[in-house]
Structures are given as C-alpha cells and as structure tokens.
Design a protein around this motif. Sequence first.
Motif, PDB file in Angstrom:
ATOM      1  N   ASP A 380       0.806  -0.977  -0.133  1.00  0.00           N
ATOM      2  CA  ASP A 380       0.139  -0.149  -0.350  1.00  0.00           C
ATOM      3  C   ASP A 380       1.171   1.208   0.324  1.00  0.00           C
ATOM      4  O   ASP A 380       1.783   0.995   0.616  1.00  0.00           O
ATOM      5  CB  ASP A 380      -0.970  -0.099   1.132  1.00  0.00           C
ATOM      6  CG  ASP A 380      -2.334   1.310   1.463  1.00  0.00           C
ATOM      7  OD1 ASP A 380      -1.489   1.989   0.413  1.00  0.00           O
ATOM      8  OD2 ASP A 380      -2.952   1.032   1.149  1.00  0.00           O
ATOM      9  N   LEU A 381       1.275   1.777  -0.902  1.00  0.00           N
ATOM     10  CA  LEU A 381       1.354   2.761  -1.022  1.00  0.00           C
ATOM     11  C   LEU A 381       1.789   4.324   0.022  1.00  0.00           C
ATOM     12  O   LEU A 381       2.311   5.103   0.640  1.00  0.00           O
ATOM     13  CB  LEU A 381       1.589   3.651  -2.583  1.00  0.00           C
ATOM     14  CG  LEU A 381       1.929   3.343  -4.121  1.00  0.00           C
ATOM     15  CD1 LEU A 381       2.174   3.750  -5.145  1.00  0.00           C
ATOM     16  CD2 LEU A 381       3.377   2.230  -3.972  1.00  0.00           C
ATOM     17  N   ARG A 382       0.570   3.682   0.881  1.00  0.00           N
ATOM     18  CA  ARG A 382       0.102   5.372   1.710  1.00  0.00           C
ATOM     19  C   ARG A 382       0.819   5.359   2.960  1.00  0.00           C
ATOM     20  O   ARG A 382       1.582   5.862   3.331  1.00  0.00           O
ATOM     21  CB  ARG A 382      -1.322   4.831   1.629  1.00  0.00           C
ATOM     22  CG  ARG A 382      -2.384   6.292   0.757  1.00  0.00           C
ATOM     23  CD  ARG A 382      -3.536   5.139   0.845  1.00  0.00           C
ATOM     24  NE  ARG A 382      -3.999   4.030   1.249  1.00  0.00           N
ATOM     25  CZ  ARG A 382      -5.285   3.822   2.621  1.00  0.00           C
ATOM     26  NH1 ARG A 382      -5.873   4.746   2.363  1.00  0.00           N
ATOM     27  NH2 ARG A 382      -4.865   2.521   3.086  1.00  0.00           N
ATOM     28  N   CYS A 383       1.596   3.350   2.517  1.00  0.00           N
ATOM     29  CA  CYS A 383       2.262   3.753   4.539  1.00  0.00           C
ATOM     30  C   CYS A 383       3.400   2.740   4.309  1.00  0.00           C
ATOM     31  O   CYS A 383       4.620   3.049   4.654  1.00  0.00           O
ATOM     32  CB  CYS A 383       1.412   2.099   4.730  1.00  0.00           C
ATOM     33  SG  CYS A 383       0.040   2.017   4.948  1.00  0.00           S
ATOM     34  N   ASP A 384       4.021   2.042   2.932  1.00  0.00           N
ATOM     35  CA  ASP A 384       5.210   1.473   1.984  1.00  0.00           C
ATOM     36  C   ASP A 384       6.324   2.675   2.353  1.00  0.00           C
ATOM     37  O   ASP A 384       7.935   2.420   2.307  1.00  0.00           O
ATOM     38  CB  ASP A 384       5.427   0.868   0.830  1.00  0.00           C
ATOM     39  CG  ASP A 384       3.874  -0.144   1.233  1.00  0.00           C
ATOM     40  OD1 ASP A 384       4.030  -0.511   2.269  1.00  0.00           O
ATOM     41  OD2 ASP A 384       3.948  -0.890   0.398  1.00  0.00           O
ATOM     42  N   HIS A 385       5.652   4.450   2.047  1.00  0.00           N
ATOM     43  CA  HIS A 385       6.827   5.278   1.443  1.00  0.00           C
ATOM     44  C   HIS A 385       6.498   6.492   2.368  1.00  0.00           C
ATOM     45  O   HIS A 385       5.801   6.533   2.780  1.00  0.00           O
ATOM     46  CB  HIS A 385       6.997   5.560   0.270  1.00  0.00           C
ATOM     47  CG  HIS A 385       6.980   4.504  -1.144  1.00  0.00           C
ATOM     48  ND1 HIS A 385       8.187   3.586  -1.000  1.00  0.00           N
ATOM     49  CD2 HIS A 385       6.464   3.551  -1.712  1.00  0.00           C
ATOM     50  CE1 HIS A 385       8.146   2.275  -1.952  1.00  0.00           C
ATOM     51  NE2 HIS A 385       7.280   2.188  -2.061  1.00  0.00           N
ATOM     52  N   ASP A 386       7.549   7.362   2.308  1.00  0.00           N
ATOM     53  CA  ASP A 386       7.437   8.336   3.024  1.00  0.00           C
ATOM     54  C   ASP A 386       6.085   9.390   1.918  1.00  0.00           C
ATOM     55  O   ASP A 386       7.023  10.934   1.305  1.00  0.00           O
ATOM     56  CB  ASP A 386       8.517   9.284   3.395  1.00  0.00           C
ATOM     57  CG  ASP A 386       8.952  10.261   4.194  1.00  0.00           C
ATOM     58  OD1 ASP A 386       7.625  10.255   4.650  1.00  0.00           O
ATOM     59  OD2 ASP A 386       9.640  10.939   4.221  1.00  0.00           O
TER      60      ASP A 386
END
Length: 515
Positions: A380-386
């Motif tokens: 989930d991009l919302r959680c995986d990256h800054d």
Amino acid sequence: MGWDDLNLSPARTPAPLPIWHAVVDHAGWRAVAQHFARSGGRLVSMWGVEAEEGASPAACAAFASAHGLLCVELPLVDRQEQFPDLSAQFACAVRMQRAMADLSGLHAEGARDQRPWLDHGLWRGELPPLAAGAQPEGAEPDSLPADYPFVRVEGDGVHEIPVGPVHAGIIEPGHFRFSVVGEKVLRLEQRLGYTHKGIERRFTELEPLQAHRLAGRVSGDSTVAFAWAFCMALEAACGVLAPPRAECLRALLLERERVANHLGDLGALGNDAALAFGQAQFSRLREDWQRLSKDAFGHRLLMDLVVPGGVARDLSLPQRDAMRQQCDVVASEVRRLRRIYDEHAGLQDRFMGTGRVAPELAARLGLTGLAGRASGQAHDLRCDHDWQPYRRLETRKSSQAGGDVAARVAVRFDEVFESLRLIRELCSGLPDGAVSAPLDLPADPSRGFGWVEGWRGEVLVALQLGAGGRILRCHCHDPSWQNWPVLEHAVIGNIVPDFPLINKSFNLSYSGHDL
C-alpha cells in the motif's frame, strides 16, 4: 544486478514518492527484471514509446519494491527489433506485452502468447496506432472482426458457456468463456478491450495543463487517483511541488473516492449473496456520501478537482465540520452493518472459501491492490513510502490471508474505517496556505511519473514532454491489468453461479483496458 549497479537518475527532486529512471540495454533489461523477481518486487506496468516521427522507439517497464519505483527504458533500433520477454519473471507481463504489440508495434522476443489483445480485428492503417505519424483508419462497414482463438478444454462432459461481450444492464463489455463440467468451472478465459477509446493517442493532442481532465476520465470510479497521478507526473516534469494544503486536500479527495467505492461494493456483494437489505443500506450511505461531495466540491464523483499544481477548490471550516460529522455517522452505521454481515450464516456461507486466491498464487501471479492485500500481498503506497500527508497520519494497512470473497469483504470494511479516520484527521489538521502553485512548462524535453494508491490499487502515469511542453506520450496504467488474469484462476473449481459474486469481489475496471 541491484540498484547500486544502475545509472539511476531521480525522476524528481524533491519527490513525494521515491521514483527513479534508467536507460538500459538488452542485458540490463533482463537483469533488472530478474533482480526484482528474485527480491520479491513487482512489475507495475509496460508500455512502448515512439516519441516523434523519425525517432527510434523504446520499450519501457516500471518495477516496484521497498526502495520505490524504477522505470527502465530500452531503446530499440526500430519496430522490427524485439525486446526480451518478461513473462517468465512476471506472469502479468503477458497481456501488457500483447497490448504493446497492438498499440506500438513492439514485440517481445520469444513470447508464447502473441494473440492480439486490444486489436479486435477492426483497426486499419500502415502503422500501429501510437506510432509517430500514424493515421489509424476504421474498418469497412461490412467487415467483421476476426475470430479470437480461445484456448479449448477437451474431455468427457466438458462444454463451453460464452458470456458477453454484451451484458444486461449498464455493465461494460467483456467476453468470458467458461469451460465447465456440470456447473463446476474448469477454466475461464477473458477477452477484454472492447472499451478502447484511444485515450493515449488523444493525450498527444491536448495541452498539458488541460490533459488532467482526460486523465480523470480514464476510469470514472478512480477519477481522483488518475488525475492526481497525472498531475504528479506533470509537476515532476516541470520541477514543481504542490503546496502542503493542496496535497492534504488531494488526500482527502482520494479517501472520499475510496469510501464511496467500498460502500457501493459492500452493498453489491450483499445483494449478490441474496441479502438485498445490505445493498439498500449501503446504497443509502453512498448516496448521502456523494451528496456531501457535491455540496462541498461541486461534483458527486469528484471530477476535475485535482488540477496541475494543486486543487481547484478549497474547503471552508463549516464544510470540514460537516465531513467530520458525516464520518462519525457513517462509521457507526458501517460498524452495525459489519456485525450483520459477519453474523449472517447464509451470507458467510456464500463468502467463505469462494473465489480463493492463496497467498502463494497471488505472489506468483502479481495480484495487487485491494485484492492483493486480501491474499497476503501487503503493499500500500500510503504506508510503504514517505508519501505525505499519509506518513504523517500514520496510515494503517489492512491485510488478510484468506484470499476468498470473505477476505476481500473484510479488507473493504477495514479500509472504510481507516479512510474515515484519515478524513477526520485531514479536516482537523488542514495546514494553512495556498491550494495551488503556478506551473511553467519546460522549454526542453522532460519526463515525469505519477504513482498513487487508488482504491483498487496502484495507479501509474508516465508522461513524456517534448520541446515546448508538448505531450509526446502519456501512459496511464490501472491495476486491473494485473488482477484480471488472477480472476481467471480464482474462479477455477467454483460453480458458475458464484462467478458474479467472485467478479464483484474484485470489481475490476473494464475501462482500464482502454490504455
């Protein structure tokens, strides 16, 4: 080969997400694919580029991992030169490579499946549609599309059930060919692409500062996700960051889009399992949700609100208060409806074990997004990256391992509650400042990438600008490309009447295949 062995250039500095670009040769193309496959990375998209008439074409691919997104470009001498097949490393490459052949005339070397995918036998013209200088022509009025060579299943008692491409109601067109014994499904093969409207070519005819409106119509239920991804790509090409308040408003719009779709699907899934009460209640909640979107932003589906440089509308304090209050009401009602769903024996009998995709199979086939998270693929991009403001809000990821309809329903419920929390936080902590920043198109050729976690999964936009800011190529990718082939596996061993329920639990985009 790893990241350190590539001559990487950041697609944008500073960046809302870690996105990189590299030009590779044939050996590098293979090595990058093998590296990502071995390290648990995933193939996000593939596309072809032939920027200007007389220029050499290139094959492009985007890979994702915990490091971020890597977009690689393989220059080719001409359309006759082939690029290495990626289907051995990534099963989802098969249809993407078939689409590249149809649209750009670029072929994967040694690919086993070379049947047309988007070309239904009605395209005419000397050059492929996306080649520079191509003038595609329609078919003659009395011509018929060529027969499609479906894979046949032979054996005693096996027969075929063709469904579509024309369906009842307003569902979009798709052909589903079932091979069955009695009611048990042995094989499903899809043929899609009937909604192809030439969007990628149309992008090249638009002014870059107006093309976000087209991006927002690629797939109507993901208008915020595609518009944001396009604007992120354009802002990257221009070297501009949207203001913090605008990024927060974009996130708020994206979460409202997520909630609206989950509410609609939860009702439809109840209805498909003979619980009409569920559809009635969730439809009521979704209608109230969209009415407030219309009151606050001027559009029920939130179209044309994400614009280059920021957003088209700000939110007043009374509107933010109304959204927080609505989140409280919806959370209470959805919590009650979840108890009803969980305790309804007939509903759970239809949900549990139906359309199961085991985590091992999901990983091998590249299942992504919401459906992937229900099969243990916790991306989930919302959680995986800054990615701000999501990292600041400490966004929580929902994941299940069951991989069946029940698991996909559970992920939807979890994500509704998390999105409601995020919307409350965004309304309460909206930073001061402008809601847009001016954009000046670059005089020199430039490129940018947009990467957004839509409600269905990760949306990608790869944008290439020529001299003076003209759009040379804009490739938009919907996660349905990865997930449609997995649906074929999810149906195996189930009975034919369960297909509508399994299909709805994925709820993939037909229009996403217009790309």
